[in-house]
Design a protein around this motif. Structure first.
Motif, PDB file in Angstrom:
ATOM      1  N   TYR A 143     -14.112   3.904   7.825  1.00 10.89           N
ATOM      2  CA  TYR A 143     -13.223   3.862   8.992  1.00 10.89           C
ATOM      3  C   TYR A 143     -13.975   3.268  10.172  1.00 10.89           C
ATOM      4  O   TYR A 143     -15.203   3.254  10.194  1.00 10.89           O
ATOM      5  CB  TYR A 143     -12.708   5.268   9.348  1.00 10.89           C
ATOM      6  N   ARG A 187      -7.876   5.767  13.476  1.00  9.02           N
ATOM      7  CA  ARG A 187      -7.172   5.399  12.252  1.00  9.02           C
ATOM      8  C   ARG A 187      -7.405   3.914  11.973  1.00  9.02           C
ATOM      9  O   ARG A 187      -7.212   3.072  12.846  1.00  9.02           O
ATOM     10  CB  ARG A 187      -5.675   5.689  12.391  1.00  9.02           C
ATOM     11  N   SER A 211      -5.829   0.857   6.522  1.00  2.26           N
ATOM     12  CA  SER A 211      -5.592   1.972   5.610  1.00  2.26           C
ATOM     13  C   SER A 211      -4.124   2.380   5.641  1.00  2.26           C
ATOM     14  O   SER A 211      -3.482   2.347   6.690  1.00  2.26           O
ATOM     15  CB  SER A 211      -6.464   3.175   5.984  1.00  2.26           C
ATOM     16  N   VAL A 271      -1.276   5.445   4.238  1.00  2.76           N
ATOM     17  CA  VAL A 271      -1.053   6.768   3.678  1.00  2.76           C
ATOM     18  C   VAL A 271       0.427   6.841   3.311  1.00  2.76           C
ATOM     19  O   VAL A 271       1.287   6.756   4.185  1.00  2.76           O
ATOM     20  CB  VAL A 271      -1.412   7.890   4.673  1.00  2.76           C
ATOM     21  N   GLU A 320      -3.741   7.306  -0.455  1.00  2.00           N
ATOM     22  CA  GLU A 320      -4.485   6.970   0.765  1.00  2.00           C
ATOM     23  C   GLU A 320      -5.582   5.971   0.408  1.00  2.00           C
ATOM     24  O   GLU A 320      -6.369   6.214  -0.514  1.00  2.00           O
ATOM     25  CB  GLU A 320      -5.087   8.225   1.391  1.00  2.00           C
ATOM     26  N   TYR A 365      -5.039  10.931   9.795  1.00  2.00           N
ATOM     27  CA  TYR A 365      -3.827  10.406   9.165  1.00  2.00           C
ATOM     28  C   TYR A 365      -2.811  11.493   8.834  1.00  2.00           C
ATOM     29  O   TYR A 365      -1.614  11.246   8.815  1.00  2.00           O
ATOM     30  CB  TYR A 365      -4.179   9.661   7.872  1.00  2.00           C
ATOM     31  N   LYS A 366      -3.295  12.705   8.548  1.00  2.00           N
ATOM     32  CA  LYS A 366      -2.388  13.752   8.063  1.00  2.00           C
ATOM     33  C   LYS A 366      -2.280  14.961   8.982  1.00  2.00           C
ATOM     34  O   LYS A 366      -1.356  15.745   8.845  1.00  2.00           O
ATOM     35  CB  LYS A 366      -2.839  14.191   6.669  1.00  2.00           C
ATOM     36  N   HIS A 402       3.737  10.744   9.531  1.00  2.00           N
ATOM     37  CA  HIS A 402       3.472   9.765   8.475  1.00  2.00           C
ATOM     38  C   HIS A 402       3.362  10.430   7.101  1.00  2.00           C
ATOM     39  O   HIS A 402       3.563   9.771   6.079  1.00  2.00           O
ATOM     40  CB  HIS A 402       2.177   9.007   8.773  1.00  2.00           C
TER      41      HIS A 402
END
Length: 262
Positions: free
Chosen positions: A49, A131, A135, A137, A166, A196-197, A226
């Protein structure tokens, strides 16, 4: 059946890569705005990342004091600085890119993420790290059957799941609570966050004949929008359980060493 290592996409961004950030980025320390920029850059110091690099000119209340120390970071040499924001002092919190780093990074500063109290993209908080724009997800409902075992003990058996894909990570299989044998699991106070989550609500461990298997499963009760399909569902670490999908035992992927809850 193809192995799990073949099925999930690998990371493709090279170390040292730099891209513009098309978002307003702000950082707060002690309730004060350390910087406020619409000219931030993504910089990949490692493949997983990026980090934000901020033009020095866009510091607001932040002041940099040179520590007279230089190190070779992922994207090149950088000079360490201490960050002062009002009465707050964060020693060694900032790295100003130097000669030998990518040209686009000159006169920008990369802050240690935890040295700031809060980060914002536009008006939304960002946790753990930026983020990556490369990438994805995706959470998809699936009729795949899933069975989870540890030490020969069945912990879960489901006729369907939500598969979470992911970039750079193995597929995760999120299961309905009614498909899990909760009498076998022990609740854990562990909490992890993922940009992301979101933030996990629960972790679960299993005490088997070979010993304790800590934090092998987790739940997101309130994931980000998301990943809203995994809300209230539970996934097990492929790395630490025997995971059967559609009757096939999946090979254990390499442990990601707890980058974040997956």
């Amino acid at each position: 059946m193809a192995t799990e290592s073949v099925l999930h996409p690998s990371l493709i961004v090279p170390i040292g890569h730099v891209e513009p950030v098309p978002r307003r980025i702000r950082g707060l320390v002690g309730g004060r705005v350390a910087f406020d920029t619409r000219r931030a850059l993504y910089v990949w110091e490692w493949q997983a990342y990026p980090q934000f690099s901020i033009p020095v000119e866009d510091l607001v209340e932040g002041v940099l004091d040179d520590d007279k120390h230089t190190e070779q970071l992922g994207a090149g040499p950088a000079h360490r600085h201490t960050l002062r924001v009002g009465p707050e002092v964060r020693a060694g919190a900032a790295w100003v890119w130097g000669e030998g780093s990518p040209e686009a990074l000159r006169d920008t500063v990369r802050f240690e993420w935890e040295a700031l109290d809060a980060w914002f993209e536009e008006d939304e908080p960002v946790f753990v790290h930026p983020r990556s724009p490369y990438s994805r997800v995706d959470a998809l409902r699936s009729r795949s059957t899933v069975r989870v075992e540890v030490d020969g003990v069945v912990l879960a058996e489901a006729s369907g799941c939500v598969k979470l894909f992911e970039t750079g990570l193995p597929t995760r299989y999120y299961l309905d609570p009614m498909d899990i044998d909760w009498t076998r699991l022990r609740h854990s106070d562990t909490v992890t966050r993922c940009p992301y989550k979101g933030t996990t609500s629960d972790y679960w461990s299993f005490d088997g004949e070979t010993g304790a298997h800590e934090d092998i499963a987790w739940t997101y009760d309130f994931p980000t929008i998301h990943a809203n399909r995994i809300a209230g569902l539970t996934a097990f670490y492929n790395e630490h359980v025997d995971l059967y999908v559609d009757g096939f035992l999946l090979p254990k992927p390499v442990d990601p060493t707890q980058v974040a809850a997956d």
